[in-house]
Design an enzyme around this catalytic site. Structure first.
Site, PDB file in Angstrom:
ATOM      1  N   HIS A 237      41.255  54.597  85.874  1.00  0.00           N
ATOM      2  CA  HIS A 237      40.661  53.768  86.611  1.00  0.00           C
ATOM      3  C   HIS A 237      40.710  52.661  85.581  1.00  0.00           C
ATOM      4  O   HIS A 237      40.677  52.933  83.961  1.00  0.00           O
ATOM      5  CB  HIS A 237      39.100  54.713  85.912  1.00  0.00           C
ATOM      6  CG  HIS A 237      38.178  55.271  86.446  1.00  0.00           C
ATOM      7  ND1 HIS A 237      37.942  56.985  86.176  1.00  0.00           N
ATOM      8  CD2 HIS A 237      38.164  55.760  88.327  1.00  0.00           C
ATOM      9  CE1 HIS A 237      38.199  57.499  87.256  1.00  0.00           C
ATOM     10  NE2 HIS A 237      37.799  56.722  88.739  1.00  0.00           N
ATOM     11  N   HIS A 274      40.590  50.876  91.685  1.00  0.00           N
ATOM     12  CA  HIS A 274      39.520  49.496  91.496  1.00  0.00           C
ATOM     13  C   HIS A 274      40.184  48.569  91.295  1.00  0.00           C
ATOM     14  O   HIS A 274      40.162  47.365  91.711  1.00  0.00           O
ATOM     15  CB  HIS A 274      38.164  49.959  90.565  1.00  0.00           C
ATOM     16  CG  HIS A 274      37.902  50.995  90.801  1.00  0.00           C
ATOM     17  ND1 HIS A 274      37.543  51.874  91.911  1.00  0.00           N
ATOM     18  CD2 HIS A 274      37.556  52.567  89.904  1.00  0.00           C
ATOM     19  CE1 HIS A 274      36.540  52.786  92.154  1.00  0.00           C
ATOM     20  NE2 HIS A 274      37.490  53.405  91.098  1.00  0.00           N
ATOM     21  N   ASP A 325      36.897  58.575  96.905  1.00  0.00           N
ATOM     22  CA  ASP A 325      36.148  58.608  95.608  1.00  0.00           C
ATOM     23  C   ASP A 325      35.252  59.118  95.635  1.00  0.00           C
ATOM     24  O   ASP A 325      35.033  60.290  95.133  1.00  0.00           O
ATOM     25  CB  ASP A 325      36.146  56.979  95.185  1.00  0.00           C
ATOM     26  CG  ASP A 325      35.520  56.260  93.663  1.00  0.00           C
ATOM     27  OD1 ASP A 325      36.019  57.948  92.766  1.00  0.00           O
ATOM     28  OD2 ASP A 325      35.454  55.483  92.877  1.00  0.00           O
TER      29      ASP A 325
HETATM   30 ZN   LIG Z   1      37.183  57.639  90.681  1.00  0.00          ZN
END
Ligand SMILES: [Zn+2]
Length: 443
Positions: A237, A274, A325
């Site tokens: 992440h 992300h 996710d």
């Molecule tokens: Zn995640």
């Protein structure tokens, strides 16, 4: 494995749909031939056949909190961080059997939506009291078993988690995730790599430092070096929330991507999940390293994370994969269209991600579909997401008579599928030559 010939009306090959072709497979695609050469086989009438979708970022167990966080909590303003408390409450209660069941439910829904491979970012390792199970990979193996029982491929991206964050006290809610030293993490990872279920090409492992917040630099380096030596995918992440970026700058005087870049930790094996709150310099660093970005737009909109600057990534030549996710919705084509729609809302413009050098009517849809297939496969480290000889026999079909796409011209079919397909139109799903979904039902 015996050879099977599939005979749909249309096959998606090299960016367009073609008719009168036969797909000849065992567990891999052997050849794509003219129908005349292979007149008998499994006829898929009124169906178009496409490469299997690849879901590059999943936390399967989060399926259990679907619909349970869409209300005001006791905080003045709800955010990613207040959602996380609710998610932790669930994570801390689940037994191994419940993790298996939740994962199987999530993977079954994935299969029904045309997903044939998943990158599972797995971070619950320990018992609820924080003790290590006799098999430290018990829960990882339960998740792998769930994928096997549904029939999809899985990259078990084993998460490293060391701490709550820079200058933060330990959070008891993270007790099931933490392996305090890189040596412990690597010992457990090596045990997982030797597990029998990782031998058949249906499951493999990768290295997943949770985030800069949760894994300090002296832990990060040895585990990423291990992954690079073994040629394993690395997922992390990165820059999901502004608070994570500012904490990183406070600790290292560099943003997360700058830290990874200057420490030599980015590579073509690296996927930044992300990667929302980034600078142009960070985008250039990801490009120079050959790294991939994994966007998760249905989750990002649900959590209020922000918009992934996919236009800037595409302009720089960075590949973008997709992930479901948090499982708030499992529909990778919805994620694909959201990449574009979020930017339309932000920029009050249309066709933002359409390539500048290709004015064909399906160029935008092709680009988004690549995110859901080839880029996802590259991200989790396998040769899928495409229909060509030697590639895995992983594909799905759509019903051309489904009302969500009925009546479109062949040249507009991919655009209809990417922008308008209802997931109920997905009829057959085949993984490794084995049919796991038949006429919309799990076999
Ligand atoms: Zn995640």
């Amino acid at each position: 494995m015996s050879t099977t010939t599939w005979l749909p009306d249309l096959i998606y090959l090299d960016g367009r749909f073609v008719s009168d072709r036969a797909l000849v497979c065992d567990n891999k695609i052997i050849k794509i031939a003219n129908r005349d050469e292979f007149p008998s086989g499994i006829r898929l009438k009124n169906r178009a056949l496409l490469p299997g979708l690849v879901n590059a970022h999943s936390h399967a167990f989060q399926r259990v909190i679907r619909g349970r966080t869409e209300h005001r909590s006791h905080h003045t303003t709800d955010s990613f961080w207040t959602w996380r408390e609710q998610m932790y409450a669930a994570a801390n209660r689940l037994s191994p059997e419940e993790i298996y069941n939740a994962s199987r439910l999530a993977f079954l829904e994935m299969a029904l939506t045309g997903i044939t491979a998943v990158g599972e970012f797995h971070y619950i390792h320990h018992a609820p009291d924080g003790s290590t199970y006799d098999d430290p990979n018990l829960l990882a193996r339960e998740v792998i078993r769930a994928a096997h029982d549904v029939g999809i491929r899985i990259a078990l991206l084993r998460v490293a988690y060391a701490r709550s964050g820079f200058e933060l006290e330990p959070n008891p809610q993270q007790i099931r995730f933490i392996e305090p030293s890189p040596d412990t993490y690597l010992k457990h990872l090596e045990q997982l790599l030797a597990a029998p279920e990782l031998k058949d090409g249906m499951a493999w492992a990768g290295v997943a430092p949770h985030s800069i917040r949760a894994v300090p630099l002296d832990y990060l380096k040895p585990i990423i070096n291990f992954a690079n030596e073994r040629d394993l995918p690395v997922h992390m992440h990165v820059a999901e929330q502004p608070a994570e970026v500012s904490a990183c700058i406070q600790e290292y005087v560099r943003s997360p991507v700058a830290l990874l870049d200057t420490e030599g930790l980015l590579s073509k094996r690296f996927t930044a999940v992300h990667a929302i709150h980034v600078t142009p310099k960070a985008i250039a660093s990801l490009k120079n390293a050959g790294a991939i970005v994994c966007a998760c737009p249905t989750t990002e909109r649900n959590l209020g994370d922000g918009v992934v600057p996919v236009d800037a990534y595409f302009d720089a030549g960075v590949r973008v994969a997709l992930g479901s996710d948090s499982q708030i919705q499992i529909d990778l084509l919805e994620d694909a269209r959201e990449l574009e729609y979020h930017l339309r809302l932000q920029k009050t413009a249309r066709n933002v991600l359409a390539p500048a050098d290709d004015d064909s009517s399906s160029a935008l849809a092709r680009r988004l579909f690549e995110c859901a297939t080839i880029s996802g496969a590259e991200s989790i480290g396998f040769n899928g997401g495409k229909l060509e000889p030697g590639a895995p026999a992983d594909f799905f079909t759509v019903d051309l008579d489904d009302l969500s796409i009925a009546g479109c011209a062949v040249d507009d079919l991919l655009t209809n599928i990417v922008f308008s397909l209802s997931r109920t139109a997905i009829r057959d799903v085949v993984v490794g030559g084995k049919q796991i979904i038949n006429s919309g039902l799990h076999e």
